[in-house]
Design a protein around this motif. Structure first.
Motif, PDB file in Angstrom:
ATOM      1  N   THR A   1       7.193   0.994  -6.524  1.00 54.25           N
ATOM      2  CA  THR A   1       7.281  -0.213  -7.343  1.00 54.25           C
ATOM      3  C   THR A   1       8.730  -0.636  -7.524  1.00 54.25           C
ATOM      4  O   THR A   1       9.066  -1.828  -7.425  1.00 54.25           O
ATOM      5  N   LEU A   2       9.613   0.331  -7.762  1.00 59.27           N
ATOM      6  CA  LEU A   2      11.033   0.025  -7.905  1.00 59.27           C
ATOM      7  C   LEU A   2      11.596  -0.588  -6.627  1.00 59.27           C
ATOM      8  O   LEU A   2      12.313  -1.596  -6.671  1.00 59.27           O
ATOM      9  N   ALA A   3      11.260   0.001  -5.479  1.00 57.68           N
ATOM     10  CA  ALA A   3      11.751  -0.526  -4.204  1.00 57.68           C
ATOM     11  C   ALA A   3      11.237  -1.944  -3.957  1.00 57.68           C
ATOM     12  O   ALA A   3      11.973  -2.824  -3.489  1.00 57.68           O
ATOM     13  N   ALA A   4       9.958  -2.174  -4.285  1.00 56.80           N
ATOM     14  CA  ALA A   4       9.379  -3.500  -4.089  1.00 56.80           C
ATOM     15  C   ALA A   4      10.055  -4.538  -4.975  1.00 56.80           C
ATOM     16  O   ALA A   4      10.392  -5.644  -4.528  1.00 56.80           O
TER      17      ALA A   4
ATOM     18  N   ARG B   1       0.831  -1.193   0.000  1.00 59.79           N
ATOM     19  CA  ARG B   1       0.000   0.000   0.000  1.00 59.79           C
ATOM     20  C   ARG B   1       0.873   1.253   0.000  1.00 59.79           C
ATOM     21  O   ARG B   1       1.963   1.252   0.560  1.00 59.79           O
ATOM     22  N   ILE B   2       0.359   2.324  -0.604  1.00 55.91           N
ATOM     23  CA  ILE B   2       1.036   3.617  -0.578  1.00 55.91           C
ATOM     24  C   ILE B   2       0.193   4.599   0.232  1.00 55.91           C
ATOM     25  O   ILE B   2      -0.973   4.826  -0.073  1.00 55.91           O
ATOM     26  N   LYS B   3       0.777   5.152   1.275  1.00 59.82           N
ATOM     27  CA  LYS B   3       0.181   6.245   2.046  1.00 59.82           C
ATOM     28  C   LYS B   3       1.300   6.877   2.852  1.00 59.82           C
ATOM     29  O   LYS B   3       2.459   6.518   2.683  1.00 59.82           O
ATOM     30  N   ASP B   4       0.996   7.820   3.710  1.00 54.84           N
ATOM     31  CA  ASP B   4       2.032   8.517   4.458  1.00 54.84           C
ATOM     32  C   ASP B   4       2.887   7.530   5.248  1.00 54.84           C
ATOM     33  O   ASP B   4       2.387   6.796   6.103  1.00 54.84           O
ATOM     34  N   GLY B   5       4.188   7.513   4.957  1.00 53.72           N
ATOM     35  CA  GLY B   5       5.112   6.636   5.677  1.00 53.72           C
ATOM     36  C   GLY B   5       5.020   5.173   5.300  1.00 53.72           C
ATOM     37  O   GLY B   5       5.696   4.337   5.925  1.00 53.72           O
ATOM     38  N   VAL B   6       4.230   4.849   4.317  1.00 51.89           N
ATOM     39  CA  VAL B   6       4.002   3.459   3.911  1.00 51.89           C
ATOM     40  C   VAL B   6       4.252   3.354   2.397  1.00 51.89           C
ATOM     41  O   VAL B   6       3.807   4.225   1.639  1.00 51.89           O
ATOM     42  N   PRO B   7       4.966   2.306   1.967  1.00 54.51           N
ATOM     43  CA  PRO B   7       5.375   1.127   2.719  1.00 54.51           C
ATOM     44  C   PRO B   7       6.677   1.343   3.479  1.00 54.51           C
ATOM     45  O   PRO B   7       7.544   2.101   3.045  1.00 54.51           O
TER      46      PRO B   7
END
Length: 341
Positions: free
Chosen positions: A195-198, A142-148
């Motif tokens: 996506t790159l980090a994942a 998930r993408i949100k503040d401080g996440v992932p």
């Protein structure tokens, strides 16, 4: 472990003009899909619907493989033919979803990790005996503040790698699926970064677990802005950013990327896949592993009535043909209104 056989399966799944039908919805998810067309979910209804899918004439022309749910792997068609065998008769490779779904990641209340490693070795052996030739495991980011968080990326990548190693041990070609969700208002840049980090985390762990990449496939998300982001982005820009990220993280040894369609409409998923394939040739095949983007029109046409089988078959044939065209970069929006025969 027969690496040559698993590699051949991977290559067959991403053969030119073909892609994967994801029909691995869990029982609760299938209940929601059926309810949307006014149908109550029962074992016999789910079996009947999936028989409709798998008996579509000419299914193997543009569908190379189908991902099944555990229940479906064990079911039979109305004439007694096991559903995996029904697929094989169509020249389609049966596969199986093997993860146990997501649970909250302890200590990280806004993040999840996929479970299902316990007992996986024996389950994979059983699925191979039932006719499966490939497997799939989905991680959710998930993408949100401080996440992932780095912890979430590492935990999910580690689970994907352990699964992939066990799948290859059992002779099944693993599809690894680290899905970055579209939920939220994030922009294209943030999706690309996450996506790159994942993907980097996943391929680091696959290497640590000695997974043979030639005998795997990647099921990634396209690089997309969040559903709530206000500014539209063109298909060409999505394709360019998606490939740019993949080229930084996905080794050329991987035979193919089979993109998921989550959060996109039927037409969007097909159009963007076509844009990807209009780019210069890449180190990997750029294919699809679509669920809703292939099935939504079929469900509407069928609506729980087997008298609508022909209309349901026509709906699947149409969407499969359009995605086959997208594999060549040849999809055009006006093809949506063209029907076979």
């Amino acid at each position: 472990m027969n690496i040559d056989s698993m590699t051949a399966t991977a290559e067959q799944l991403v053969a030119p003009g073909k892609g994967i039908l994801a029909a691995d919805e869990s029982t609760p998810t299938m209940a929601k899909r059926l309810a949307a067309v006014g149908v109550t979910s029962t074992e016999s209804v789910r079996r009947g619907y999936r028989e409709i899918l798998f008996s579509t004439p000419g299914l193997g022309e543009h569908i190379s493989g189908v991902i099944l749910f555990d229940e479906t792997m064990r079911q039979q068609a109305s004439d007694g033919t096991p559903l995996p065998e029904l697929l094989r008769q169509q020249g389609v490779i049966p596969g199986i979803k093997v993860d146990g779904g997501t649970k909250l990641l302890a200590g990280f209340p806004d993040e999840v990790v996929t479970e299902g490693l316990d007992g996986l070795r024996s389950r994979l052996e059983e699925y191979a005996s039932l006719g499966a030739r490939f497997a799939k495991w989905r991680a959710v980011i998930r993408i949100k503040d401080g996440v992932p968080s780095a912890t979430c990326l590492e935990a999910n990548a580690h689970a994907l790698a352990r699964y992939a190693a066990l799948a290859q041990e059992a002779g099944l070609t693993p599809i690894v699926e680290p899905e970055v969700l579209m939920d939220g208002a994030h922009d294209l840049d943030e999706c690309a970064s996450v996506t790159l980090a994942a993907l980097r985390a996943v391929y680091d762990q696959l290497a640590r677990h000695r997974v043979v990449l030639e005998a795997t496939l990647l099921k990634p998300n396209m690089v997309l802005p969040g559903q709530d982001h206000p500014s539209p982005v063109s298909d060409d820009e999505i394709a360019q950013r998606t490939v740019a990220v993949a080229r930084q993280a996905v080794p050329a040894a991987v035979p193919g990327l089979v993109f998921l369609s989550g959060g996109q409409s039927d037409e969007q998923a097909t159009s963007r896949l076509s844009a990807l394939n209009r780019l210069a040739p890449q180190p990997w095949e750029l294919s699809f592993s679509f669920g809703r983007a292939l099935q939504a029109p079929v469900l509407r046409a069928w609506a729980g009535d087997d008298a609508n089988a022909a209309a349901a078959h026509a709906a699947l044939q149409h969407r499969a043909r359009l995605n086959g065209a997208a594999r060549r970069g040849a999809y055009r929006p006006e093809m949506e209104d063209e029907r076979d025969g």
